[in-house]
Design an enzyme around this catalytic site. Structure first.
Site, PDB file in Angstrom:
ATOM      1  N   ASP A   1       2.634  12.696   5.052  1.00 55.06           N
ATOM      2  CA  ASP A   1       3.061  12.675   3.492  1.00 55.06           C
ATOM      3  C   ASP A   1       3.192  14.218   3.060  1.00 55.06           C
ATOM      4  OD1 ASP A   1       2.105  12.015   0.896  1.00 55.06           O
ATOM      5  OD2 ASP A   1       0.157  13.128   1.189  1.00 55.06           O
TER       6      ASP A   1
ATOM      7  N   HIS B   1       9.197   7.539  -1.204  1.00 54.46           N
ATOM      8  CA  HIS B   1       8.164   8.508  -0.569  1.00 54.46           C
ATOM      9  C   HIS B   1       7.053   7.699   0.532  1.00 54.46           C
ATOM     10  CE1 HIS B   1       5.258  11.554  -0.109  1.00 54.46           C
ATOM     11  NE2 HIS B   1       4.021  10.871  -0.581  1.00 54.46           N
TER      12      HIS B   1
ATOM     13  N   GLU C   1      -4.631   5.886  -5.772  1.00 51.39           N
ATOM     14  CA  GLU C   1      -4.413   6.931  -6.589  1.00 51.39           C
ATOM     15  C   GLU C   1      -3.487   7.045  -7.777  1.00 51.39           C
ATOM     16  OE1 GLU C   1      -6.012   9.973  -6.149  1.00 51.39           O
ATOM     17  OE2 GLU C   1      -4.948  11.392  -7.378  1.00 51.39           O
ATOM     18  N   ASP C   2      -2.594   6.322  -7.539  1.00 49.39           N
ATOM     19  CA  ASP C   2      -1.361   6.287  -8.420  1.00 49.39           C
ATOM     20  C   ASP C   2      -1.046   5.081  -9.159  1.00 49.39           C
ATOM     21  OD1 ASP C   2      -1.195   9.053  -8.191  1.00 49.39           O
ATOM     22  OD2 ASP C   2       0.589   8.813  -6.666  1.00 49.39           O
TER      23      ASP C   2
ATOM     24  N   ASP D   1      13.584  32.697  24.726  1.00 48.99           N
ATOM     25  CA  ASP D   1      13.437  31.330  24.335  1.00 48.99           C
ATOM     26  C   ASP D   1      14.205  31.051  22.824  1.00 48.99           C
ATOM     27  OD1 ASP D   1      11.444  32.846  22.996  1.00 48.99           O
ATOM     28  OD2 ASP D   1       9.983  31.228  23.665  1.00 48.99           O
TER      29      ASP D   1
ATOM     30  N   HIS E   1      -0.606   4.755   1.188  1.00 51.96           N
ATOM     31  CA  HIS E   1      -1.587   6.010   0.821  1.00 51.96           C
ATOM     32  C   HIS E   1      -1.683   6.327  -0.564  1.00 51.96           C
ATOM     33  CE1 HIS E   1       1.992   8.565   1.152  1.00 51.96           C
ATOM     34  NE2 HIS E   1       1.496   9.301   0.363  1.00 51.96           N
TER      35      HIS E   1
HETATM   36 MN    MN Z   1       2.004  10.762  -0.825  1.00 53.54          MN
END
Ligand code: MN
Length: 491
Positions: free
Chosen positions: A144, A54, A82-83, A264, A78
């Protein structure tokens, strides 16, 4: 596959992509890559793949824009604070405050006490604050989000719908406001099937044949245009045919347009070296094909509010094929795709990441393009309910803005539907409060007259004038309404 094998495969593919960075920058990105692999370790995505896929995918989206080292490293890292067990302080220690700031701007706020809607609004607020400090935060956030949208088939239908809806309501409009049509288009098309599954199926079924047929015609036209440009001795950098994105087609058809009248649906894009060449190309196209009336748009001379530049024209050939041609320079093309991000990537060449959002604003962007971010931040510090904040944010992002001029030539940015009263209050509340009459492009108008993009607005004041109750119905901006109510209460 073991984690190590997976990481090696990813790295082998990733490394050549960052060759545009300086050797020192490549080293920092390499370090970020392996730190990220170590931090996430055996973690898996819902899809069963290793988690490390990811952040790498997000970083690759930003590599397409040739973003600088800070952004690429931050994209890789990123989700680390957090993880994983690795905290922001450690990231700062290894990578310095710039990269750490970008990462912190993206990190979610899940450890804080809010729940549900409140948490969501808090996250948004935090994001706008971070964006106003460093606009690059949103580039990483969009990358993300785009990868998460591409893997929505692995989460529950309710969650998928919620994320997709949020993407359509918040993230695509942000990308649009920043002129990053690449992210806008990609996010919209990835979210569309989850938010409007029925409509999506219907649209694909309905338009597939038409689009394919038009693309085939366009291929033919392209060959002819290439020959014509060669004959006329006009060098071009790129000549491509492209089809309209599904979601934007969906919006167009929702305005009750017939698919046959969407000119278009496919377009031919000509990228030429200089601005002068753009006009030469337009001349050549009009010499060989018949332009439809009122379909020539010179966004080079008059850029769109988000900075977009190009010349558009719709022409018809002898056999009755109607097609749109977009003519632009390479620089305009990159700006069209990546908006403010393109400028950012350029500016990163020699400089390092000290530049702030404000500097980009004054350095590159016409008008007051980033002011709305700051307004969303200040709004966040006012005493209004979470619900109202969310409503305003959505309104502000969604509303097509118009740009109008003061007699001195200053540009003011207002929502569509704004009136001379909104304009007067936007200049100053003391002007708004004593507004008596208004002129638009030299002609007297009513105070509730709807302003159009590019109008020149003049306000005539009278010291004895005071707001009346009617005025509340004549404004669309929140601030004007606030000042009027205040005056009505206090006199
Ligand atoms: Mn992410």
């Amino acid at each position: 596959m073991t984690l190590d094998e997976q990481a090696q495969i990813l790295w082998k593919d990733f490394q050549p992509q960052i060759a545009y960075l300086s050797p020192e920058s490549q080293e920092i990105v390499e370090l970020a890559f392996w730190q990220m692999v170590e931090a996430h370790g055996e973690q898996k995505r819902k899809s069963g793949e290793y988690y490390i896929i990811h952040p790498v995918a997000a970083a690759e989206e930003l590599i397409k824009m040739q973003m600088g080292v800070d952004v690429i490293a931050a994209a890789l890292l990123h989700d680390v604070p957090e993880d994983t067990e690795v905290g922001l302080d450690q990231i700062e220690k290894i990578f310095g405050p710039n990269i750490a700031f970008l990462v912190s701007g993206i990190t979610k706020l899940s450890k804080i006490r809010y729940t549900g809607e409140e948490l969501y609004v808090e996250n948004l607020r935090k994001m706008f604050v971070a964006m106003s400090k460093d606009i690059r935060v949103i580039f990483v956030k969009l990358a993300d989000r785009l990868h998460n949208l591409h893997t929505l088939n692995h989460v529950s239908p309710e969650k998928a719908r919620r994320i997709a809806l949020e993407s359509l309501e918040i993230y695509a409009p942000i990308a649009n406001r920043l002129g990053i049509s690449y992210f806008k288009g990609e996010i919209e098309d990835a979210a569309f099937p989850y938010v409007y599954p029925e409509e999506y199926k219907e649209l694909v079924a309905q338009s597939q044949d038409t689009v394919e047929e038009r693309l085939k015609e366009l291929e033919d036209v392209k060959t002819r245009v290439a020959a014509i440009l060669k004959d006329e001795n006009l060098q071009y950098i790129e000549l491509v045919g492209r089809a309209k994105k599904y979601y934007s087609l969906f919006l167009k058809l929702r305005e009750k347009k017939e698919i046959d009248n969407v000119f278009d649906l496919v377009a031919l894009r000509i990228v030429v070296p200089t601005i002068a060449d753009c006009y030469v190309a337009l001349g050549i196209i009009h010499k060989h094909f018949t332009p439809l009336p009122n379909r020539v748009k010179d966004y080079i001379a008059n850029p769109k509010p988000n900075g977009y530049q190009s010349i558009h024209t719709t022409v018809i050939d002898k056999s009755g094929i109607v097609f749109e041609v977009q003519i632009r320079t390479q620089e305009m093309h990159e700006f069209a795709e990546y908006g403010i991000a393109a400028h950012w990537a350029y500016s990163q060449g020699g400089k390092n990441s000290k530049q702030t959002a404000q500097e980009i604003n004054t350095a590159f962007v016409p008008g007051e393009q980033l002011k709305w971010i700051k307004e969303l931040v200040t709004l966040g510090s006012e005493e209004i309910s979470q619900e109202e904040y969310l409503k305003t944010v959505k309104l502000d992002l969604f509303a097509n803005r118009i740009f109008v001029l003061t007699p001195k030539g200053d540009v003011l940015d207002l929502p569509t539907g704004a009136t001379p009263l909104d304009f007067a209050y936007k200049i100053h509340k003391d002007i708004g409060n004593i507004t008596q009459m208004a002129k638009v492009n030299g002609a007297m108008v009513k105070l509730n007259h709807e302003l159009k993009n590019g109008d020149l607005v003049e306000i005539l004041t009278n010291k004895k004038q005071r707001p009346t109750r009617d005025w509340l119905d004549w404004v669309v901006t929140r601030s004007a309404r606030k000042y009027i109510s205040h005056m009505l209460k206090t006199g």
